[in-house]
Design a protein around this motif. Structure first.
Motif, PDB file in Angstrom:
ATOM      1  N   LYS A  73      14.893  10.343 -10.598  1.00 29.89           N
ATOM      2  CA  LYS A  73      14.765  11.681 -10.770  1.00 29.89           C
ATOM      3  C   LYS A  73      13.606  12.368 -10.155  1.00 29.89           C
ATOM      4  CE  LYS A  73      18.404  11.150 -13.473  1.00 29.89           C
ATOM      5  NZ  LYS A  73      19.609  11.813 -12.849  1.00 29.89           N
ATOM      6  N   GLN A  74      12.663  11.561  -9.815  1.00 26.29           N
ATOM      7  CA  GLN A  74      11.234  12.085  -9.348  1.00 26.29           C
ATOM      8  C   GLN A  74      11.650  12.276  -7.960  1.00 26.29           C
ATOM      9  OE1 GLN A  74       6.858  10.063  -8.848  1.00 26.29           O
ATOM     10  NE2 GLN A  74       7.333  10.535 -11.019  1.00 26.29           N
ATOM     11  N   LEU A  75      11.998  11.469  -7.249  1.00 27.47           N
ATOM     12  CA  LEU A  75      12.079  11.830  -5.779  1.00 27.47           C
ATOM     13  C   LEU A  75      13.368  12.068  -5.444  1.00 27.47           C
ATOM     14  CD1 LEU A  75      10.098   8.351  -4.596  1.00 27.47           C
ATOM     15  CD2 LEU A  75       9.370  10.909  -4.973  1.00 27.47           C
ATOM     16  N   GLY A  76      14.347  11.823  -5.947  1.00 26.27           N
ATOM     17  CA  GLY A  76      15.724  12.155  -5.531  1.00 26.27           C
ATOM     18  C   GLY A  76      16.090  11.300  -4.321  1.00 26.27           C
ATOM     19  N   ALA A  77      15.492  10.130  -4.272  1.00 32.34           N
ATOM     20  CA  ALA A  77      15.786   9.197  -3.071  1.00 32.34           C
ATOM     21  C   ALA A  77      15.757   7.631  -3.666  1.00 32.34           C
ATOM     22  CB  ALA A  77      14.975   9.337  -1.972  1.00 32.34           C
ATOM     23  N   GLY A 106      17.144  18.300  -1.231  1.00 35.02           N
ATOM     24  CA  GLY A 106      15.678  18.040  -1.370  1.00 35.02           C
ATOM     25  C   GLY A 106      15.155  16.483  -1.651  1.00 35.02           C
ATOM     26  N   GLY A 107      16.230  15.651  -1.806  1.00 39.74           N
ATOM     27  CA  GLY A 107      15.783  14.016  -1.824  1.00 39.74           C
ATOM     28  C   GLY A 107      15.038  13.779  -0.944  1.00 39.74           C
ATOM     29  N   LEU A 108      13.737  13.132  -1.310  1.00 40.92           N
ATOM     30  CA  LEU A 108      12.585  12.676  -0.508  1.00 40.92           C
ATOM     31  C   LEU A 108      12.299  11.470  -0.451  1.00 40.92           C
ATOM     32  CD1 LEU A 108      10.040  13.952   1.210  1.00 40.92           C
ATOM     33  CD2 LEU A 108       9.041  14.064  -1.177  1.00 40.92           C
ATOM     34  N   ASN A 109      12.243  10.742   0.749  1.00 33.09           N
ATOM     35  CA  ASN A 109      11.581   9.479   0.935  1.00 33.09           C
ATOM     36  C   ASN A 109      10.140   9.660   1.104  1.00 33.09           C
ATOM     37  OD1 ASN A 109      10.793   6.662   1.299  1.00 33.09           O
ATOM     38  ND2 ASN A 109      11.675   6.650   3.429  1.00 33.09           N
ATOM     39  N   PRO A 110       9.172   9.923   0.426  1.00 35.18           N
ATOM     40  CA  PRO A 110       7.903  10.356   0.452  1.00 35.18           C
ATOM     41  C   PRO A 110       6.835   9.991   1.507  1.00 35.18           C
ATOM     42  CG  PRO A 110       7.653   8.897  -1.454  1.00 35.18           C
ATOM     43  CD  PRO A 110       9.118   9.005  -0.856  1.00 35.18           C
ATOM     44  N   VAL A 184       3.369   1.488   1.871  1.00 37.51           N
ATOM     45  CA  VAL A 184       2.135   1.839   1.396  1.00 37.51           C
ATOM     46  C   VAL A 184       2.475   3.443   1.106  1.00 37.51           C
ATOM     47  CG1 VAL A 184      -0.302   2.433   1.264  1.00 37.51           C
ATOM     48  CG2 VAL A 184       0.634   0.488   2.390  1.00 37.51           C
ATOM     49  N   THR A 185       2.778   3.853   0.008  1.00 36.57           N
ATOM     50  CA  THR A 185       3.377   5.253  -0.383  1.00 36.57           C
ATOM     51  C   THR A 185       2.120   5.906  -0.709  1.00 36.57           C
ATOM     52  OG1 THR A 185       5.481   4.320  -1.358  1.00 36.57           O
ATOM     53  CG2 THR A 185       4.732   6.759  -1.963  1.00 36.57           C
ATOM     54  N   THR A 186       1.830   7.139   0.020  1.00 32.95           N
ATOM     55  CA  THR A 186       0.297   7.617   0.189  1.00 32.95           C
ATOM     56  C   THR A 186       0.132   8.248  -1.304  1.00 32.95           C
ATOM     57  OG1 THR A 186       1.119   8.396   2.648  1.00 32.95           O
ATOM     58  CG2 THR A 186      -1.043   9.330   1.402  1.00 32.95           C
ATOM     59  N   ALA A 187       0.817   9.018  -1.948  1.00 32.78           N
ATOM     60  CA  ALA A 187       0.485   9.769  -3.121  1.00 32.78           C
ATOM     61  C   ALA A 187       0.376   8.599  -4.296  1.00 32.78           C
ATOM     62  CB  ALA A 187       1.505  10.649  -3.443  1.00 32.78           C
ATOM     63  N   ASN A 188       1.279   7.628  -4.303  1.00 36.01           N
ATOM     64  CA  ASN A 188       1.291   6.596  -4.990  1.00 36.01           C
ATOM     65  C   ASN A 188       0.004   5.675  -5.106  1.00 36.01           C
ATOM     66  OD1 ASN A 188       3.864   7.572  -4.939  1.00 36.01           O
ATOM     67  ND2 ASN A 188       4.711   5.674  -5.753  1.00 36.01           N
ATOM     68  N   ASN A 223       7.732   4.452  -7.080  1.00 36.90           N
ATOM     69  CA  ASN A 223       8.040   3.840  -5.588  1.00 36.90           C
ATOM     70  C   ASN A 223       9.284   4.332  -5.139  1.00 36.90           C
ATOM     71  OD1 ASN A 223       5.433   2.936  -5.245  1.00 36.90           O
ATOM     72  ND2 ASN A 223       5.887   1.174  -6.408  1.00 36.90           N
ATOM     73  N   PRO A 224       9.708   4.660  -3.826  1.00 33.67           N
ATOM     74  CA  PRO A 224      10.955   4.836  -3.483  1.00 33.67           C
ATOM     75  C   PRO A 224      11.918   3.708  -3.534  1.00 33.67           C
ATOM     76  CG  PRO A 224       9.394   5.364  -1.643  1.00 33.67           C
ATOM     77  CD  PRO A 224       8.721   4.674  -2.931  1.00 33.67           C
ATOM     78  N   SER A 225      11.624   2.496  -3.872  1.00 35.50           N
ATOM     79  CA  SER A 225      12.450   1.364  -4.060  1.00 35.50           C
ATOM     80  C   SER A 225      12.985   1.287  -5.555  1.00 35.50           C
ATOM     81  CB  SER A 225      11.864   0.260  -3.652  1.00 35.50           C
ATOM     82  OG  SER A 225      10.566  -0.161  -4.432  1.00 35.50           O
ATOM     83  N   GLU A 226      12.274   2.172  -6.446  1.00 37.17           N
ATOM     84  CA  GLU A 226      12.400   2.010  -7.984  1.00 37.17           C
ATOM     85  C   GLU A 226      13.177   3.377  -8.764  1.00 37.17           C
ATOM     86  OE1 GLU A 226       8.387   1.474  -9.064  1.00 37.17           O
ATOM     87  OE2 GLU A 226       8.205  -0.597  -8.479  1.00 37.17           O
TER      88      GLU A 226
END
Length: 234
Positions: A73-77, A106-110, A184-188, A223-226
């Motif tokens: 829900k947070q990333l849409g990805a 707007g789905g985002l891989n950040p 390494v996800t920058t914001a996380n 994280n994008p994988s979660e």
């Protein structure tokens, strides 16, 4: 002169060695299928090699990459990265593959980077705005709008991202030149560090109000994988 030549030769050798160890080592045998069995004896790339007599085609096989993953829900990805832990036969082959699903609008891989791999991404469905940012001091943005069939390269170690700008879900497949590229996800990493960074570090680095930094540090960083804690699967 001989001393100078020797120093030059040693310098070239050191440089070559640094390049050699910057990527996954080249295999010295046909394959080294990863196993957790310490009795196998041979230890390569952080994995024990399975007895070649016990290796089967299943060690090089994975089924299900065609199946879409539920997006957070947070990333849409959502990413589904297959490394040596998923396909043991990847060990020593310097490869991994990832499927990325993006929700519409707007789905985002950040922004993130892979410390041990370059990446080549192919869009299968949808429309993505994708790009990477060069290192200091220029911070140049290299970006494109990608549609089905388009391919884009993200150089080793540089921050990159993908955003679904279409009205329908999107799907992409990417290959990386490491059996364990790391993410390494920058914001996380910055705001979700454990234990938390001293707020003053982030306040000055990001030109943010201290109260906002503290608020960001208290948020859930997915994280994008979660999936996040409020996704349907939880």
């Amino acid at each position: 002169m001989k001393v100078a030549n020797l120093i030059l030769a040693l310098g070239v050798l050191a440089l070559a060695s640094s390049f050699a160890i910057a990527y996954d080592p080249s295999p010295l045998q046909d394959f080294c299928v990863a196993t957790d069995d310490a009795n196998s004896g041979v230890f390569v790339n952080g994995k024990f090699c399975k007895d070649p007599e016990h290796v089967t085609a299943d060690d090089f096989f994975y089924s299900g990459l065609n199946v879409a993953s539920e997006t957070s829900k947070q990333l849409g990805a959502r990413t589904n990265l297959l490394t040596v832990d998923s396909i043991p036969g990847l060990n020593t082959n310097g490869l991994s593959i990832v499927r990325i699903d993006y929700e519409a609008n707007g789905g985002l891989n950040p922004p993130h980077h892979h410390p041990r791999a370059s990446e080549i991404l192919t869009v299968l469905e949808g429309t993505l705005y994708a790009g990477f940012i060069s290192s200091n001091p220029d911070h140049r943005v290299f970006s494109k709008v990608l549609k089905a069939g388009d391919v884009f390269v993200f150089p080793l170690g540089l921050i990159h991202f993908q955003l679904n700008i279409g009205k329908t879900p999107a799907v992409a497949i990417a290959a990386l030149n490491s059996q364990n590229p790391g993410v390494v996800t920058t914001a996380n990493t910055v705001f979700g560090a454990s234990p938390s960074l001293v707020p003053d570090v982030l306040t000055r680095a990001f030109h943010l109000d201290k109260d906002l930094v503290t608020k960001l540090q208290k948020q859930e960083w997915v994280n994008p994988s979660e999936l996040d804690s409020y996704s349907n699967s939880y």
